[in-house]
Write a protein that holds these residues in place. Structure first.
Motif, PDB file in Angstrom:
ATOM      1  N   GLY A   1      -5.960  -1.868   9.601  1.00 36.73           N
ATOM      2  CA  GLY A   1      -5.940  -1.252  10.918  1.00 36.73           C
ATOM      3  C   GLY A   1      -6.025   0.263  10.892  1.00 36.73           C
ATOM      4  N   LEU A   2      -5.926   0.857   9.710  1.00 37.78           N
ATOM      5  CA  LEU A   2      -6.034   2.309   9.598  1.00 37.78           C
ATOM      6  C   LEU A   2      -7.487   2.728   9.421  1.00 37.78           C
ATOM      7  CD1 LEU A   2      -3.049   3.121   7.185  1.00 37.78           C
ATOM      8  CD2 LEU A   2      -3.118   3.326   9.667  1.00 37.78           C
ATOM      9  N   VAL A   3      -7.786   3.943   9.772  1.00 40.18           N
ATOM     10  CA  VAL A   3      -9.110   4.509   9.526  1.00 40.18           C
ATOM     11  C   VAL A   3      -8.941   5.681   8.568  1.00 40.18           C
ATOM     12  CG1 VAL A   3     -10.113   3.813  11.736  1.00 40.18           C
ATOM     13  CG2 VAL A   3      -8.989   6.015  11.550  1.00 40.18           C
ATOM     14  N   TYR A   4      -9.947   5.905   7.756  1.00 39.35           N
ATOM     15  CA  TYR A   4      -9.901   7.026   6.826  1.00 39.35           C
ATOM     16  C   TYR A   4     -10.574   8.243   7.455  1.00 39.35           C
ATOM     17  CZ  TYR A   4     -14.834   6.088   5.790  1.00 39.35           C
ATOM     18  OH  TYR A   4     -16.195   5.909   5.892  1.00 39.35           O
ATOM     19  N   GLY A   5     -10.286   9.394   6.892  1.00 41.60           N
ATOM     20  CA  GLY A   5     -10.980  10.607   7.294  1.00 41.60           C
ATOM     21  C   GLY A   5     -10.429  11.308   8.513  1.00 41.60           C
ATOM     22  N   THR A   6      -9.154  11.109   8.829  1.00 44.05           N
ATOM     23  CA  THR A   6      -8.589  11.794   9.997  1.00 44.05           C
ATOM     24  C   THR A   6      -7.819  13.059   9.618  1.00 44.05           C
ATOM     25  OG1 THR A   6      -6.609  10.420   9.942  1.00 44.05           O
ATOM     26  CG2 THR A   6      -8.410   9.688  11.374  1.00 44.05           C
ATOM     27  N   THR A   7      -7.329  13.132   8.399  1.00 40.61           N
ATOM     28  CA  THR A   7      -6.553  14.298   7.980  1.00 40.61           C
ATOM     29  C   THR A   7      -7.441  15.370   7.366  1.00 40.61           C
ATOM     30  OG1 THR A   7      -4.667  12.847   7.562  1.00 40.61           O
ATOM     31  CG2 THR A   7      -4.544  15.056   6.650  1.00 40.61           C
TER      32      THR A   7
ATOM     33  N   GLU B   1      -6.188  16.038  -7.810  1.00 41.79           N
ATOM     34  CA  GLU B   1      -5.339  16.544  -8.892  1.00 41.79           C
ATOM     35  C   GLU B   1      -4.549  17.765  -8.437  1.00 41.79           C
ATOM     36  OE1 GLU B   1      -7.651  17.294 -12.419  1.00 41.79           O
ATOM     37  OE2 GLU B   1      -8.361  15.219 -12.496  1.00 41.79           O
ATOM     38  N   PHE B   2      -5.227  18.677  -7.753  1.00 42.74           N
ATOM     39  CA  PHE B   2      -4.564  19.898  -7.319  1.00 42.74           C
ATOM     40  C   PHE B   2      -3.480  19.606  -6.288  1.00 42.74           C
ATOM     41  CE2 PHE B   2      -4.091  23.588  -4.572  1.00 42.74           C
ATOM     42  CZ  PHE B   2      -3.827  24.577  -5.499  1.00 42.74           C
TER      43      PHE B   2
ATOM     44  N   ASN C   1       0.513  20.316  -6.109  1.00 45.60           N
ATOM     45  CA  ASN C   1       0.769  21.466  -5.234  1.00 45.60           C
ATOM     46  C   ASN C   1       0.791  21.077  -3.756  1.00 45.60           C
ATOM     47  OD1 ASN C   1       0.509  23.851  -7.221  1.00 45.60           O
ATOM     48  ND2 ASN C   1      -1.321  22.639  -7.619  1.00 45.60           N
ATOM     49  N   PRO C   2       1.556  20.058  -3.369  1.00 40.16           N
ATOM     50  CA  PRO C   2       1.526  19.619  -1.967  1.00 40.16           C
ATOM     51  C   PRO C   2       2.044  20.683  -1.001  1.00 40.16           C
ATOM     52  CG  PRO C   2       3.335  18.573  -3.124  1.00 40.16           C
ATOM     53  CD  PRO C   2       2.511  19.296  -4.158  1.00 40.16           C
ATOM     54  N   HIS C   3       2.865  21.577  -1.493  1.00 43.70           N
ATOM     55  CA  HIS C   3       3.462  22.620  -0.658  1.00 43.70           C
ATOM     56  C   HIS C   3       2.426  23.605  -0.116  1.00 43.70           C
ATOM     57  CE1 HIS C   3       3.124  24.155  -4.732  1.00 43.70           C
ATOM     58  NE2 HIS C   3       2.992  25.365  -4.191  1.00 43.70           N
TER      59      HIS C   3
ATOM     60  N   THR D   1       1.755  15.928   5.077  1.00 42.61           N
ATOM     61  CA  THR D   1       0.352  16.318   5.189  1.00 42.61           C
ATOM     62  C   THR D   1      -0.375  16.017   3.887  1.00 42.61           C
ATOM     63  OG1 THR D   1       0.930  18.054   6.758  1.00 42.61           O
ATOM     64  CG2 THR D   1      -1.207  18.244   5.685  1.00 42.61           C
ATOM     65  N   ALA D   2       0.252  16.345   2.762  1.00 43.14           N
ATOM     66  CA  ALA D   2      -0.355  16.076   1.454  1.00 43.14           C
ATOM     67  C   ALA D   2      -0.530  14.571   1.240  1.00 43.14           C
ATOM     68  CB  ALA D   2       0.501  16.675   0.338  1.00 43.14           C
ATOM     69  N   LYS D   3       0.473  13.792   1.642  1.00 44.11           N
ATOM     70  CA  LYS D   3       0.391  12.331   1.473  1.00 44.11           C
ATOM     71  C   LYS D   3      -0.839  11.769   2.187  1.00 44.11           C
ATOM     72  CE  LYS D   3       2.631   8.147   3.103  1.00 44.11           C
ATOM     73  NZ  LYS D   3       3.707   7.606   3.926  1.00 44.11           N
ATOM     74  N   TRP D   4      -1.049  12.166   3.448  1.00 47.49           N
ATOM     75  CA  TRP D   4      -2.175  11.620   4.215  1.00 47.49           C
ATOM     76  C   TRP D   4      -3.512  12.223   3.788  1.00 47.49           C
ATOM     77  CZ3 TRP D   4      -1.715   7.139   6.061  1.00 47.49           C
ATOM     78  CH2 TRP D   4      -0.467   6.682   6.476  1.00 47.49           C
ATOM     79  N   THR D   5      -3.487  13.464   3.330  1.00 45.24           N
ATOM     80  CA  THR D   5      -4.712  14.067   2.798  1.00 45.24           C
ATOM     81  C   THR D   5      -5.129  13.341   1.525  1.00 45.24           C
ATOM     82  OG1 THR D   5      -4.083  16.205   3.731  1.00 45.24           O
ATOM     83  CG2 THR D   5      -5.773  16.218   2.016  1.00 45.24           C
ATOM     84  N   LEU D   6      -4.169  13.091   0.661  1.00 43.87           N
ATOM     85  CA  LEU D   6      -4.459  12.353  -0.575  1.00 43.87           C
ATOM     86  C   LEU D   6      -4.932  10.931  -0.265  1.00 43.87           C
ATOM     87  CD1 LEU D   6      -1.546  13.688  -2.783  1.00 43.87           C
ATOM     88  CD2 LEU D   6      -4.002  13.975  -3.242  1.00 43.87           C
ATOM     89  N   TRP D   7      -4.389  10.337   0.788  1.00 46.89           N
ATOM     90  CA  TRP D   7      -4.816   8.996   1.183  1.00 46.89           C
ATOM     91  C   TRP D   7      -6.286   9.012   1.604  1.00 46.89           C
ATOM     92  CZ3 TRP D   7      -6.572   6.157   5.367  1.00 46.89           C
ATOM     93  CH2 TRP D   7      -6.414   4.771   5.275  1.00 46.89           C
ATOM     94  N   ASP D   8      -6.664   9.989   2.431  1.00 47.13           N
ATOM     95  CA  ASP D   8      -8.071  10.142   2.827  1.00 47.13           C
ATOM     96  C   ASP D   8      -8.952  10.359   1.598  1.00 47.13           C
ATOM     97  OD1 ASP D   8      -7.817   9.870   5.586  1.00 47.13           O
ATOM     98  OD2 ASP D   8      -8.128  11.992   6.028  1.00 47.13           O
ATOM     99  N   LEU D   9      -8.517  11.255   0.711  1.00 47.55           N
ATOM    100  CA  LEU D   9      -9.305  11.548  -0.487  1.00 47.55           C
ATOM    101  C   LEU D   9      -9.466  10.312  -1.371  1.00 47.55           C
ATOM    102  CD1 LEU D   9      -7.872  15.084  -1.367  1.00 47.55           C
ATOM    103  CD2 LEU D   9     -10.128  14.563  -0.367  1.00 47.55           C
TER     104      LEU D   9
END
Length: 162
Positions: free
Chosen positions: A27-33, A111-112, A116-118, A128-136
């Protein structure tokens, strides 16, 4: 208005979320973050020495052509000139890209950001890092599949109007 950055396949279909992302992704979509952070991510890619995500985005000229018509109708020569220049630049852009080159960018970012999620903006950079990494990760899995199949791709900006 919802906005996301999807992967369009060379034959015109939009790549779905990989089934390997797990049942919790249903039910999720990628590419939103990623599109919300595109400028920051592209600055990071420049520091990492890899292609910017922006380089893989195909941009339509339709909106610029509409603005050109309006500028010409209003006699706004400066805006019309700028729109002609933008249309010429976009017309020269490559439509399709090799997935292996984009994967280098995606891997470097993953990797970065994992270490370096901060660095990401917002009240909760970890989230934010969690969802960005999920999109990636979704991008990486899609691009890996395209690489195996020998297909090219383009990132395409979407909103709930297209």
């Amino acid at each position: 208005m919802a906005y996301w950055l999807t992967i369009e396949l060379e034959h015109g279909n939009i790549a779905p979320l990989p089934s390997t992302m797990g049942t919790q992704a249903e039910g999720l979509v990628y590419g939103t973050t990623v599109p919300q952070l595109l400028k920051q991510l592209d600055r990071i890619t420049q520091k990492l020495g890899v292609e910017r995500i922006e380089n893989f985005i195909y941009k339509e000229t339709k909106g610029y052509r509409r603005l050109l018509k309006e500028a010409e109708a209003e006699g706004n020569a400066v805006l019309a000139s700028a729109m002609r220049a933008e249309i010429a630049t976009l017309a020269a852009q490559p439509r399709w890209h090799e997935p292996n080159i984009a994967r280098q960018t995606i891997h470097s970012l993953k990797e970065f950001l994992a270490t370096n999620p901060h660095i990401l903006p917002g009240k909760d950079p970890q989230s934010t890092a969690k969802w960005t990494l999920w999109d990636l990760e979704a991008y990486d899995r899609i691009l890996a599949d395209l690489e195996i199949k020998g297909l090219k791709f383009a990132f395409v900006e979407r909103n709930d109007q297209n």
